[in-house]
Scaffold this active site. Sequence first.
Site, mmCIF file in Angstrom:
data_model
loop_
_atom_site.group_PDB
_atom_site.id
_atom_site.type_symbol
_atom_site.label_atom_id
_atom_site.label_comp_id
_atom_site.label_asym_id
_atom_site.label_seq_id
_atom_site.Cartn_x
_atom_site.Cartn_y
_atom_site.Cartn_z
ATOM 1 N N HIS A 270 -37.097 14.984 140.389
ATOM 2 C CA HIS A 270 -37.784 13.762 139.955
ATOM 3 C C HIS A 270 -37.936 12.782 141.118
ATOM 4 O O HIS A 270 -37.610 11.606 141.004
ATOM 5 C CB HIS A 270 -37.025 13.108 138.801
ATOM 6 C CG HIS A 270 -37.129 13.873 137.515
ATOM 7 N ND1 HIS A 270 -38.277 13.927 136.770
ATOM 8 C CD2 HIS A 270 -36.207 14.629 136.854
ATOM 9 C CE1 HIS A 270 -38.071 14.675 135.689
ATOM 10 N NE2 HIS A 270 -36.825 15.124 135.725
ATOM 11 N N ASP A 335 -30.751 15.917 137.026
ATOM 12 C CA ASP A 335 -31.270 16.760 135.954
ATOM 13 C C ASP A 335 -32.614 17.366 136.320
ATOM 14 O O ASP A 335 -33.281 16.942 137.258
ATOM 15 C CB ASP A 335 -31.439 15.922 134.689
ATOM 16 C CG ASP A 335 -32.583 14.932 134.835
ATOM 17 O OD1 ASP A 335 -32.559 14.177 135.814
ATOM 18 O OD2 ASP A 335 -33.500 14.928 134.003
ATOM 19 N N GLU A 336 -33.018 18.348 135.545
ATOM 20 C CA GLU A 336 -34.357 18.929 135.585
ATOM 21 C C GLU A 336 -34.867 19.124 137.017
ATOM 22 O O GLU A 336 -35.948 18.676 137.378
ATOM 23 C CB GLU A 336 -35.339 18.052 134.792
ATOM 24 C CG GLU A 336 -35.034 18.023 133.305
ATOM 25 C CD GLU A 336 -36.052 17.245 132.505
ATOM 26 O OE1 GLU A 336 -36.203 17.507 131.306
ATOM 27 O OE2 GLU A 336 -36.712 16.344 133.080
ATOM 28 N N CYS A 337 -34.057 19.830 137.797
ATOM 29 C CA CYS A 337 -34.435 20.079 139.188
ATOM 30 C C CYS A 337 -34.815 21.547 139.355
ATOM 31 O O CYS A 337 -33.933 22.415 139.471
ATOM 32 C CB CYS A 337 -33.284 19.722 140.126
ATOM 33 S SG CYS A 337 -33.673 20.011 141.869
ATOM 34 N N GLU A 387 -26.600 18.373 133.776
ATOM 35 C CA GLU A 387 -26.875 19.465 134.711
ATOM 36 C C GLU A 387 -25.931 19.456 135.906
ATOM 37 O O GLU A 387 -25.791 20.485 136.584
ATOM 38 C CB GLU A 387 -28.326 19.404 135.226
ATOM 39 C CG GLU A 387 -29.365 19.903 134.241
ATOM 40 C CD GLU A 387 -29.985 18.776 133.433
ATOM 41 O OE1 GLU A 387 -31.148 18.902 133.057
ATOM 42 O OE2 GLU A 387 -29.292 17.764 133.174
#
Length: 783
Positions: A270, A335-337, A387
């Site tokens: 992000h 997160d969300e990497c 995460e």
Amino acid sequence: MRKSLFRLMCLMGLACSSMASALALTIRPTSSISIIPQPKELVEGQGSFTLTARTPLLAQGDSALTIARFFADKLNASTGFNLRAIASKAPRRGAITLRIDPKLPLGVEGYTLSASSQGITVTGRTGQGLYYGMQTLLQLLPPTIESSTKISGVTWRIPAVSIKDEPTFEYRGALVDVCRHFLTVDEVKKHIDLLSMFKINRMHWHLTEDQGWRIEIKKYPRLTIVGSKRIEGDGSVYGGFYTQEQVRDIVKYASDRFVTVIPEIELPGHAMGAIASYPELTCFPQRRVYEVRNLWGIEQDVYCPGKETTFKFIQDVLDEVLPLFPSEYVHIGGDECPKIRWKECPDCQRRIKEEGLKNEEELQSYTIRRAQKMLAKHGKKLIGWDEILEGGLAPSATVMSWRGEDGGIKAANMGHDVIMTPGSGGLYIDHYQGDSKIEPVAICCYASLEKVYSYNPIPAAIAPDKRHHIKGAQANLWAEYLYTTDIMQYRAFPRVIALAEATWTPQDRKDYKSFERRLNGAYIRLDQHKVNYHIPLPEQPLPGSKASASLNFVAFTDTTSLTLQTSRPITIVYTTDGSEPTAESSRYTAPIKVSESQVIKVASVLPSGRLSRVRAITFDKQSYSPAVSLSSPTPGLCTQTSIGDYYRASELSAVTNWVEGVAKTTQELRPDRVTNHMDEIKRKAVIGEGYIKIPEDGCYVFSTNLDQMYLDGELFIDNTDEVPKFSRHDKSRALSAGWHKVKFIFIGAVRGGFPTYWDDAKVEYRNLKDGKFTEVTAEMLAH
């Protein structure tokens, strides 16, 4: 998903707040005591204390005097009095006394409040406890005490009570995402005011993202010159950022109200706001032109942890950010990497080998541990999304559990502090709280007020000796679809208030029915701040179901009726003469019979007299539209496809570069799917024409997220400039069995962060008397 997937053209149109004060004077909540959060102990006494222009605020000590002055200013604004805060060592008759007692046998945020006809004493163990005690005192007064202007004709009476109170959880948080949609300094401050009213003590401030970098870093000026702006799908530029001086101002403003601001500086994913400004931060800086992302969702290009220069950048940023925030916590995301770039990046692979890491998951953990060391240099503690558990957890990290409760349970049982934020618990308040057919577009899902209220931050699966690691809970308000501040408030309130009680009040003191009653007073308080809070709308249930599928255009052939319900109990009013409903309009008590074409306007009304947005439901008495005869129908729709940068269907009249084809289903009208960037495909518009076969005579409801649908030669559904997600333009038509002419238009565009290439192109239908939508199949289409 925590963060994901248009320009929402929506007028919330709630009743004019200028009327709220007058209404609040005549209509009161059902009890004079409506405190939120519900105190730990409350005993009602006899009589009351009346605040007058001569009531002194006596403060014992400098800290108490500062708080007394703060509340004197608030009281003076609404009462018109000139109350003074006076330093005094002893209480006296007829006064409000504020004191701090470090020996008070309560937690650091605890307070006691004693009110009788003789006077009031509020005692906090700390300044924070005293502040909360005074917020409770405000809630004992008539709710118009929150007005910023003088209210006349009110007796400012406080019932006699004895309160002993402290929070159950030390962390009571609300996330504010200013990256997707920016809030001005004044809007942030207003939100802080509202949080502190209900004893929320943490504001998690999401400041950096793929969609924008929002904080000034003097060493890296391009972060705000470039990274704070994105080009929207319609070509407009969206941006905004806070100078360091503005950040200091906001943080102090929050601190004065005992709200701790926790910044979030996202890494390693992000990060497109930073990468667009400084491409060398990613693995392959020459691969493409990097721009601040104008799509929601997850970006595949992230920080490159194989380069030492990346960590120097992160250190430099944190060195400027951390001194601005006194908070012991700093959030680094985590997160969300996606790790697809790391797998092919020679620098990342070299780092994995040199550090003896097993895989890319451990490379992420390595990155988080290095960030933790940077924070430790400034005496800060790291918070990350769950995460950060993957690949090994940094030793002193605190976990925010958002992907359900499992991450929090695992972390707590490992001995790590945890803050619960699961969407499964209702704590993603960017989700719907009413029928998606009539509510402003949201990312997905449903988080009712009751679900938020009922959440218990301590799951049973946590070992008893580890439950102290659960520090509290947080409501997350991600801003992908919060296109205006009004919509942001509509999502936040009253669900943030429910979270406040869920984390403050002991489980055995929680009572949702009581909360609903007390909320009526809180609404009037919010009215004084001109807050656009959510009021449940009148909805139409599906036949034979409690589920809603509301419809603003209802076709019928003989007689029909309008049945209404709401997501929680509330009065419904309506009109049938074309006039706008008011609090005095006819009450809905039973289904409304309809035998002729007419418009019925409906709204919900609170006890204060404030109305929800008005829904206008058109009833159209029709004859069955005749079918046509097809002698030799050929399966599918004839299509015309044009490559081009289109935004709406009205642009297609001058197009000449059409390529003809056939689509077997409506799904094929959307010819491509975007997974990450719009440059993955050639943008296009597609028109599909032909016929649809209706199985039997009836009134049929159609629903689609395509841009337009024509039926029997007329524009039937028009989603122009809408978010192509959860269609809010369903419509019905009386149709004879057989073939009917149709035309569908797909426009490949990005509207407000949502690309039509993410959605499907299905068309659904149902008989109005049935409760289930069915997808239009290939067998129903011909040309």
